[in-house]
Design an enzyme around this catalytic site. Structure first.
Site, PDB file in Angstrom:
ATOM      1  CG  HIS A 161      -2.169  -0.927   0.807  1.00 45.34           C
ATOM      2  ND1 HIS A 161      -2.271  -2.214   1.261  1.00 45.34           N
ATOM      3  CD2 HIS A 161      -3.229  -0.745  -0.031  1.00 45.34           C
ATOM      4  CE1 HIS A 161      -3.349  -2.776   0.748  1.00 45.34           C
ATOM      5  NE2 HIS A 161      -3.950  -1.911  -0.034  1.00 45.34           N
ATOM      6  CD  GLU A 179      -9.971  -7.747  -2.085  1.00 45.20           C
ATOM      7  OE1 GLU A 179      -8.953  -7.169  -2.502  1.00 45.20           O
ATOM      8  OE2 GLU A 179     -10.698  -7.266  -1.212  1.00 45.20           O
ATOM      9  CG  ASP A 183      -5.532  -8.358  -1.230  1.00 44.19           C
ATOM     10  OD1 ASP A 183      -4.429  -8.574  -0.702  1.00 44.19           O
ATOM     11  OD2 ASP A 183      -6.252  -7.403  -0.917  1.00 44.19           O
ATOM     12  CB  CYS A 242     -10.357  -1.729  -8.618  1.00 45.22           C
ATOM     13  SG  CYS A 242     -10.614  -2.886  -7.278  1.00 45.22           S
TER      14      CYS A 242
HETATM   15  C1  PEP Z   1      -6.686  -5.360  -4.531  1.00 38.16           C
HETATM   16  O1  PEP Z   1      -6.476  -6.203  -3.659  1.00 38.16           O
HETATM   17  O2  PEP Z   1      -6.392  -5.529  -5.733  1.00 38.16           O
HETATM   18  C2  PEP Z   1      -7.303  -4.073  -4.193  1.00 38.16           C
HETATM   19  C3  PEP Z   1      -7.659  -3.217  -5.121  1.00 38.16           C
HETATM   20  O3  PEP Z   1      -7.429  -3.762  -2.873  1.00 38.16           O
HETATM   21  P1  PEP Z   1      -6.196  -3.273  -1.960  1.00 38.16           P
HETATM   22  O4  PEP Z   1      -5.016  -3.029  -2.843  1.00 38.16           O
HETATM   23  O5  PEP Z   1      -6.620  -2.041  -1.247  1.00 38.16           O
HETATM   24  O6  PEP Z   1      -6.004  -4.446  -1.043  1.00 38.16           O
HETATM   25 MG    MG Z   2      -7.390  -5.953  -1.747  1.00 33.91          MG
END
Ligand code: PEP
Ligand code: MG
Length: 592
Positions: free
Chosen positions: A200, A442, A466, A513
């Site tokens: 992140h 995910e 994920d 996403c």
């Molecule tokens: C993902 O897991 O691809 C996602 C968009 O959520 P995050 O990156 O916030 O875990």
């Molecule tokens: Mg995620």
């Protein structure tokens, strides 16, 4: 360390996570490892050295009291009292007197004397067969590190809000909340020893448009504060003491980048359609309400993922329903009539809660995270669901749940939404009765039961970050296994295909996403697999549009068909690169 580009330079190579090139003075934050040299002093100097030591001790005491106060407020007095042991070290006159005697007697510098004496105490304590005393050894080392940082003039706590001059920040690690606090005008770039593309921290860097390199292994030890460096976020390189020749070469690279940005600006208001007229829906991922302007500037058609947990992790108190409502309303009204997909809190994993008492977990990514956390912390979830529902009256709001692993979670969450809708109706508070609810796909189990889930939601959004981590059992944060984190692994593509097929059968839409959607090399493949929408960090949206406008649907379909029949992830990747480079070569001129 890698080969220097030119003689006299020091080059460190890591993983590029946020594009751009920057230059500047280095600031190493966190826990730098000091080389503690012994310096011989004069009589007069040694007396001043004692004063310097006393000042560092006072400063350290203030810092510890401040941290103690913050921890006590956030987690309770008993957690705060841990720091009492640290304060005791500073007040230990036997230790301090011994350091002072060494400075004045042997006429040596304070860093050397403090380190010598404190380390001898710590070693003695560590050698004793007693858990309590061994703990004191670690307190001793912690405090020693702080005192030494203050003597060396290095900041102790990572606070990136109050930097006084522009710099490239280097740290062993930065949490997403450290990154969220960065002042873009002061942090021109950053680099960390650990991390990978989908951590992140890396995602935040891209949102903030701060060039960044992670996974540098030992940069925080090899580079010193004050050194001059160039950071290349395209290729994942830091060059310390760059030569004029290197600066010249990078000047050319920056010029190419400027030319590309001009090309991208030209298509900002143009639609995302393929050469044969297929319309693709492009939206943006945001972390906070303040990102709204960048969504508009990126040309995205709304928000495909609002990571609402950042309302929690960069603050020191829980946001009320009203505060959340205001934040969501701000985004929703600014982007109206475009949709804003608000994801319910995805707390946990690498997004820690500094102010909630959450036990340390062995496997936080497999732990008490996201929807699992919300379904148990009902008050927190209620505030959020009510806030989202209320915001739905103000524009085009959709909502989705993260980390759905099975039907029960989805049913429970949907039932809660119905309860809060009934509550709001009774209270006469307006909301959109038809607000669409979706599920993130995910976790592999969700992809495999996508048919079941599709009957209960209006859309899917595939979180590839994920999905890849869980399917391939590759920690998305761990730079040592980053090479195994393979978006084009045949298993991943089959899971995406299964999700798209289930969505088609049930007449619902599918977005992606995860970071894969922001990679122009992957865009044709995802579209060929039947994905309707791609949602990426705002700075990446124009590149994706550029790519979409240069491909033809049959090419994307042929690529997907090849990929679904191919046994090798690297061959699939090579094909994706080939098509992307042929279709839009100017997007790749900065990458070797
Ligand atoms: C993902 O897991 O691809 C996602 C968009 O959520 P995050 O990156 O916030 O875990
Ligand atoms: Mg995620």
């Amino acid at each position: 360390m890698a080969e220097p580009l030119h003689k006299g330079e020091k080059v460190l190579r890591g993983i590029p996570v946020s594009t751009g090139v920057c230059r500047g003075k280095i600031l190493v934050v966190g826990k730098p490892q000091h080389t503690i040299a012994k310096t011989q002093l004069s009589e007069a100097e040694s007396l001043e050295e004692v004063n310097r030591l006393e000042r560092a001790l006072v400063q350290t005491r203030h810092e510890i009291l401040e941290v103690q106060h913050k921890v006590s407020e956030a987690m309770g007095a008993s957690e705060g009292s841990i720091f009492d042991a640290h304060l005791l070290v500073l007040e230990d006159r036997t230790l301090i007197d011994e350091v002072v005697r060494m400075i004045t007697g042997e006429k040596v510098n304070a860093e050397y004397a403090f380190h010598q004496v404190a380390e001898r105490y710590a070693k003695t304590l560590a050698a004793i067969e007693d858990d309590y005393l061994r703990e004191r050894a670690s307190d001793m080392r912690d405090v020693t590190g702080r005192v030494l940082n203050n003597l060396f003039g290095h900041p102790n706590d990572v606070d990136l809000r109050h930097l006084t001059e522009p710099c490239i920040v280097i740290s062993h690690d930065l949490t997403p909340s450290n990154t969220a606090q960065m002042d873009r005008s002061k942090v021109v770039g950053f680099a960390t020893d650990i991390g990978s593309k989908t951590s992140h921290t890396a995602i935040m860097a891209r949102s903030l448009r701060i060039p960044a390199v992670v996974g540098l292994k030992s940069a925080s030890q090899e580079i010193q504060t004050g050194q001059y460096a160039l950071l290349d976020g395209f290729n994942g390189i830091i060059i310390v003491n760059p030569t004029d020749q290197t600066l010249f070469e990078y000047g050319q690279l920056i010029r190419k980048q400027v030319t590309l940005e001009e090309k991208l600006r030209d298509i900002l208001s143009k639609p995302a359609v393929t050469l044969d007229g297929h319309r693709v829906f492009l939206s943006a991922n945001i972390e906070q309400a303040a990102d709204t302007q960048s969504v508009i500037e990126s040309g995205a058609e709304g928000v495909g993922l609002f990571r609402t947990e950042y309302l929690y992790i960069s603050r020191d108190h829980l946001p009320s329903e009203e505060e959340q409502y205001q934040a969501y309303r701000q985004v929703v009204t600014a982007l109206k009539p475009n949709a804003v997909v608000i994801r319910t809190f995805d707390l946990g994993g690498d997004k820690f809660l500094s102010h909630l008492q959450v036990p340390t977990e062995m496997n936080p990514f497999l732990g008490w995270r996201a929807i699992r956390f919300c379904l148990q912390e009902r008050d927190i979830f209620r505030n959020q669901l009510r806030a989202i529902l209320r915001a739905s009256a103000e524009g085009n709001v959709k909502m989705m749940y993260p980390m759905i692993s099975g039907l029960d979670e989805l049913n429970q969450a949907n039932a809660l939404v119905e309860d809060y809708k009934a509550q709001l109706r009774n209270e006469g508070v307006p909301f959109d009765e038809h607000m669409e609810i979706g599920a993130m796909i995910e976790i592999p189990s969700a992809a495999l039961i996508a048919d079941t889930l599709a009957k209960r939601v209006k859309f899917f959004s595939i979180g590839t970050n994920d999905l890849i981590q869980y399917s391939l059992a590759v920690d998305r944060m761990n730079e040592k296994i980053a090479h195994l984190y393979e978006p084009t692994h045949p298993a991943i593509l089959r899971l995406i295909k299964a999700t798209v097929d289930a969505a088609r059968r049930n007449n619902i839409r599918v977005a992606v996403c995860g970071e894969m959607a922001g990679d122009p090399v992957m865009a044709p493949l995802l579209l060929g697999l039947g994905v309707d929408e791609l949602s990426a960090a705002p700075p990446l949206v124009p590149q994706i549009k550029f790519m979409v406008r240069r491909i033809k649907t049959p090419e994307a379909l042929a690529l997907a068909e090849f990929a679904l029949n191919c046994e090798s992830g690297s061959e699939i990747l090579a094909r994706c690169q080939e098509l992307a480079h042929q279709s839009a070569p100017s997007l790749f001129e900065n990458v070797p």
